[in-house]
Design a protein around this motif. Structure first.
Motif, PDB file in Angstrom:
ATOM      1  N   VAL A 166     -61.059  53.628  -2.931  1.00  0.00           N
ATOM      2  CA  VAL A 166     -59.904  53.731  -3.821  1.00  0.00           C
ATOM      3  C   VAL A 166     -59.117  54.983  -3.478  1.00  0.00           C
ATOM      4  O   VAL A 166     -59.691  56.061  -3.292  1.00  0.00           O
ATOM      5  N   ALA A 167     -57.813  54.837  -3.327  1.00  0.00           N
ATOM      6  CA  ALA A 167     -56.916  55.970  -3.110  1.00  0.00           C
ATOM      7  C   ALA A 167     -56.223  56.263  -4.432  1.00  0.00           C
ATOM      8  O   ALA A 167     -55.493  55.419  -4.960  1.00  0.00           O
ATOM      9  N   THR A 168     -56.442  57.452  -4.973  1.00  0.00           N
ATOM     10  CA  THR A 168     -55.957  57.746  -6.319  1.00  0.00           C
ATOM     11  C   THR A 168     -55.794  59.255  -6.495  1.00  0.00           C
ATOM     12  O   THR A 168     -55.871  60.011  -5.511  1.00  0.00           O
ATOM     13  N   SER A 169     -55.579  59.674  -7.733  1.00  0.00           N
ATOM     14  CA  SER A 169     -55.531  61.097  -8.057  1.00  0.00           C
ATOM     15  C   SER A 169     -56.815  61.476  -8.782  1.00  0.00           C
ATOM     16  O   SER A 169     -57.535  60.611  -9.295  1.00  0.00           O
ATOM     17  N   LEU A 170     -57.093  62.766  -8.834  1.00  0.00           N
ATOM     18  CA  LEU A 170     -58.289  63.216  -9.537  1.00  0.00           C
ATOM     19  C   LEU A 170     -58.244  62.844 -11.012  1.00  0.00           C
ATOM     20  O   LEU A 170     -59.251  62.439 -11.594  1.00  0.00           O
ATOM     21  N   GLU A 171     -57.063  62.974 -11.628  1.00  0.00           N
ATOM     22  CA  GLU A 171     -56.945  62.663 -13.052  1.00  0.00           C
ATOM     23  C   GLU A 171     -57.217  61.186 -13.310  1.00  0.00           C
ATOM     24  O   GLU A 171     -57.958  60.818 -14.236  1.00  0.00           O
ATOM     25  N   LYS A 172     -56.641  60.301 -12.490  1.00  0.00           N
ATOM     26  CA  LYS A 172     -56.868  58.869 -12.674  1.00  0.00           C
ATOM     27  C   LYS A 172     -58.304  58.483 -12.329  1.00  0.00           C
ATOM     28  O   LYS A 172     -58.877  57.570 -12.944  1.00  0.00           O
ATOM     29  N   LEU A 173     -58.864  59.173 -11.364  1.00  0.00           N
ATOM     30  CA  LEU A 173     -60.254  58.898 -11.015  1.00  0.00           C
ATOM     31  C   LEU A 173     -61.172  59.212 -12.186  1.00  0.00           C
ATOM     32  O   LEU A 173     -62.077  58.432 -12.509  1.00  0.00           O
ATOM     33  N   GLU A 174     -60.928  60.328 -12.842  1.00  0.00           N
ATOM     34  CA  GLU A 174     -61.746  60.692 -14.000  1.00  0.00           C
ATOM     35  C   GLU A 174     -61.583  59.671 -15.112  1.00  0.00           C
ATOM     36  O   GLU A 174     -62.557  59.292 -15.772  1.00  0.00           O
ATOM     37  N   ASP A 175     -60.357  59.196 -15.324  1.00  0.00           N
ATOM     38  CA  ASP A 175     -60.109  58.199 -16.361  1.00  0.00           C
ATOM     39  C   ASP A 175     -60.759  56.853 -16.038  1.00  0.00           C
ATOM     40  O   ASP A 175     -60.949  56.033 -16.938  1.00  0.00           O
ATOM     41  N   SER A 176     -61.086  56.632 -14.774  1.00  0.00           N
ATOM     42  CA  SER A 176     -61.639  55.344 -14.348  1.00  0.00           C
ATOM     43  C   SER A 176     -63.151  55.280 -14.400  1.00  0.00           C
ATOM     44  O   SER A 176     -63.728  54.199 -14.186  1.00  0.00           O
ATOM     45  N   LEU A 177     -63.813  56.389 -14.665  1.00  0.00           N
ATOM     46  CA  LEU A 177     -65.269  56.418 -14.555  1.00  0.00           C
ATOM     47  C   LEU A 177     -65.966  55.460 -15.514  1.00  0.00           C
ATOM     48  O   LEU A 177     -66.947  54.798 -15.151  1.00  0.00           O
ATOM     49  N   GLN A 197     -55.578  67.154  -2.318  1.00  0.00           N
ATOM     50  CA  GLN A 197     -56.277  68.414  -2.179  1.00  0.00           C
ATOM     51  C   GLN A 197     -56.297  69.177  -3.509  1.00  0.00           C
ATOM     52  O   GLN A 197     -55.449  68.972  -4.374  1.00  0.00           O
ATOM     53  N   GLY A 198     -57.272  70.112  -3.649  1.00  0.00           N
ATOM     54  CA  GLY A 198     -57.327  70.988  -4.818  1.00  0.00           C
ATOM     55  C   GLY A 198     -58.195  70.437  -5.925  1.00  0.00           C
ATOM     56  O   GLY A 198     -58.886  69.431  -5.778  1.00  0.00           O
ATOM     57  N   GLY A 199     -58.136  71.148  -7.082  1.00  0.00           N
ATOM     58  CA  GLY A 199     -58.846  70.696  -8.269  1.00  0.00           C
ATOM     59  C   GLY A 199     -60.350  70.760  -8.149  1.00  0.00           C
ATOM     60  O   GLY A 199     -61.044  69.795  -8.482  1.00  0.00           O
ATOM     61  N   SER A 200     -60.879  71.891  -7.677  1.00  0.00           N
ATOM     62  CA  SER A 200     -62.323  71.992  -7.460  1.00  0.00           C
ATOM     63  C   SER A 200     -63.119  71.832  -8.753  1.00  0.00           C
ATOM     64  O   SER A 200     -64.175  71.207  -8.766  1.00  0.00           O
ATOM     65  N   SER A 201     -62.601  72.373  -9.862  1.00  0.00           N
ATOM     66  CA  SER A 201     -63.350  72.292 -11.122  1.00  0.00           C
ATOM     67  C   SER A 201     -63.393  70.865 -11.651  1.00  0.00           C
ATOM     68  O   SER A 201     -64.442  70.385 -12.089  1.00  0.00           O
ATOM     69  N   ILE A 202     -62.263  70.169 -11.622  1.00  0.00           N
ATOM     70  CA  ILE A 202     -62.250  68.784 -12.102  1.00  0.00           C
ATOM     71  C   ILE A 202     -63.059  67.899 -11.159  1.00  0.00           C
ATOM     72  O   ILE A 202     -63.719  66.945 -11.592  1.00  0.00           O
ATOM     73  N   ARG A 203     -63.064  68.216  -9.875  1.00  0.00           N
ATOM     74  CA  ARG A 203     -63.855  67.437  -8.925  1.00  0.00           C
ATOM     75  C   ARG A 203     -65.347  67.549  -9.228  1.00  0.00           C
ATOM     76  O   ARG A 203     -66.068  66.548  -9.212  1.00  0.00           O
ATOM     77  N   ARG A 204     -65.790  68.772  -9.513  1.00  0.00           N
ATOM     78  CA  ARG A 204     -67.202  68.956  -9.862  1.00  0.00           C
ATOM     79  C   ARG A 204     -67.542  68.227 -11.153  1.00  0.00           C
ATOM     80  O   ARG A 204     -68.618  67.633 -11.283  1.00  0.00           O
ATOM     81  N   ARG A 205     -66.619  68.263 -12.114  1.00  0.00           N
ATOM     82  CA  ARG A 205     -66.855  67.572 -13.379  1.00  0.00           C
ATOM     83  C   ARG A 205     -66.953  66.062 -13.175  1.00  0.00           C
ATOM     84  O   ARG A 205     -67.810  65.390 -13.762  1.00  0.00           O
ATOM     85  N   ILE A 206     -66.082  65.526 -12.327  1.00  0.00           N
ATOM     86  CA  ILE A 206     -66.108  64.093 -12.036  1.00  0.00           C
ATOM     87  C   ILE A 206     -67.418  63.704 -11.353  1.00  0.00           C
ATOM     88  O   ILE A 206     -68.050  62.697 -11.705  1.00  0.00           O
TER      89      ILE A 206
END
Length: 500
Positions: A166-177, A197-206
């Motif tokens: 899936v090609a998406t954004s970090l925010e949408k990826l989190e909403d899709s979990l 790129q970026g968003g290391s904290s949200i990436r770890r949370r996801i």
């Protein structure tokens, strides 16, 4: 006290030092006072028919009584007023009814009956403008109106031979979990997400939440725009293949598979050892003039490993097409391989806007995939799917006839349709007309169709509550109030019963 005076007199005769005498005397006096007080208290208590309780004992018993009352209340049949407040559009009261289904799991299950022969219970006014959180009901109110046989709950399927991209954004990826967990959780399916790129904290949370949900998620970051990120999945999925991989699947972040078991079973009917290009067409036929005959990405595009492998040699050449992601993929496959598109009719792109109730209430087999469910139209697929934990995937979107003109579309709505019982096969056309010039608004690929019924009454699913202790599922269906009438709420409870 007489013993004290004798002892004191003896001490004087032994001529002890005066300071020692005073200390010893004081200790003896204190000891006598304690003995006298204890003796008096014991006598008083022994005369009473039942002992008094100390403050700590009183508090302990009071807590115990409160706990017993709470347990009694918890086990009672009740209306959850807070739950109604959550979904009742801030109304001060609702017209409430409750329908209870007993679920008997059996290994001899054959098929669901289309008719349950049960009436919708009468409504009653429930007031929500109070401080109470519950309203106790009689046990009859919580007794199963009907008990239905369901299949034994199947274990989660093994989907280790599938890798999803899936090609998406970090925010949408989190909403899709939550949605991903329904179909991919604890199945060993891999999901590879290509994000910005970026968003290391949200990436770890996801990553942590995905792990908690049993999702095998890998996040890959790139500076490419979303169009290039989508096509890059061809390479990324190939790089993440393993020995058991048979299928690579391209999806959108709002692609939903209601039953992973059904999907695994369907893929097993295809020969994955040869190049395979499987997907679904758009339902909006006017789009075909601009896109052609191809698999649309939101329904899921399934590439067998041999086809995925052959695309690696022409990736850079195909990347130069610079078309829409799924269109670019189709052009690449048609130009450089012998594979041809196979339309799997259980997959649905759902390029339709507005009210999709006609699709979901059609009573047709459970879709393999659903797309656009939280963008082009609204259907809470996560909430819809929760009842499968009680009655299995087979009961999702199952249209049960309750009485002559009332139907339960399990997980989506409860409807009153006075014409449906007479001709149940055609799908009601409820969606908006196409924005594409020349499109027929009826989307004939979904036919046979019928005109929308203006007199249909539809209570839509607003929320689902899972009771982990009992294993029951409570669905809340709501018809919003009109003309100063309160909202109408039907709570449908699914509870497992034991065989006699």
């Amino acid at each position: 006290m007489q013993q004290f005076y004798l002892l004191f007199h003896t001490l004087q005769q032994h001529k002890l030092a005066s300071w020692k005498l005073l200390v010893l005397a004081a200790g003896l006096i204190l000891g006598c006072v304690v003995l006298f007080t204890y003796s008096s208290t014991s006598t008083v208590r022994s005369d009473r028919p039942s002992p008094d309780l100390s403050p700590s004992e009183t508090s302990s018993n009071a807590d115990s009584d409160a706990t017993n009352k709470a347990d009694s209340s918890a086990n009672a049949c009740y209306i959850d007023l807070n739950l109604l407040r959550l979904y009742a559009d801030n109304a001060s009261s609702v017209e409430y009814a409750r329908l209870n289904f007993g679920v008997l799991r059996t290994e001899n299950f054959t098929a669901f009956s289309d008719s349950l022969d049960v009436s919708i219970p009468s409504n009653r006014i429930v007031h929500l403008d109070t401080s109470a959180s519950r309203e106790i009901q009689t046990e009859n109110d919580c007794t199963a109106s009907v008990t239905i046989e369901v299949p034994l709950i199947s274990p989660r399927p093994d989907a280790s031979h599938m890798v999803f991209g899936v090609a998406t954004s970090l925010e949408k990826l989190e909403d899709s979990l939550d949605a991903f967990s329904h179909w991919a959780g604890n199945t060993n399916a891999q999901i590879i997400a290509v994000v910005e790129q970026g968003g290391s904290s949200i990436r770890r949370r996801i990553q942590q939440r995905a792990k908690d949900l049993g999702i095998r998620l890998t996040i890959t970051q790139t500076e490419d725009d979303r169009l290039d990120r989508y096509f890059s999945l061809i390479q990324v999925l190939y790089q993440h293949r393993h020995e058991s991989t048979q299928w690579a699947v391209l999806i959108d972040d709002d692609t939903f598979f209601p039953s992973m078991k059904n999907l695994v079973d369907k893929l097993a009917s295809y020969d994955s050892s040869i190049p395979q290009y499987v997907g679904a067409m758009t339902e909006d036929l006017a789009r075909l003039s601009g896109t052609g005959y191809m698999a649309y990405g939101g329904a899921g595009i399934f590439l067998s490993l041999p086809l995925l492998s052959s695309l690696q040699y022409v990736f850079e050449t195909c990347h130069a097409f610079k078309e829409r992601g799924d269109r670019m993929l189709a052009s690449c496959i048609y130009a450089h391989t012998d594979a041809k598109f196979t339309w799997e009719r259980g997959l649905y792109q759902l390029d339709l806007h507005g009210d999709l109730s006609g699709f979901f209430e059609s009573g047709r087999p459970l879709p393999l995939s659903v797309h656009h469910w939280r963008s082009w139209f609204q259907a809470d697929m996560v909430a819809l799917g929760k009842v499968s934990a009680v009655c299995g995937d087979e009961c999702l979107l199952r249209r049960f006839q309750l009485s002559k003109d009332w139907f339960l579309v399990n997980g989506y709505s409860v409807i009153q349709d006075r014409t449906l019982w007479n001709d149940p096969r055609p799908m009601e056309q409820t969606w908006d007309k196409s924005k594409y010039k020349g499109s027929d608004p009826f989307a004939y690929s979904l036919g046979p169709l019928r005109r929308a019924d203006p007199d249909k009454v539809s209570l839509r699913l607003r929320g689902v509550v899972e009771d982990e202790d009992s294993g029951s599922i409570r669905q809340v269906y709501v018809l919003s109030g009109a003309d100063e009438k309160p909202p109408r709420v039907l709570e449908v409870v699914w509870a497992v019963v034991e065989e006699d």
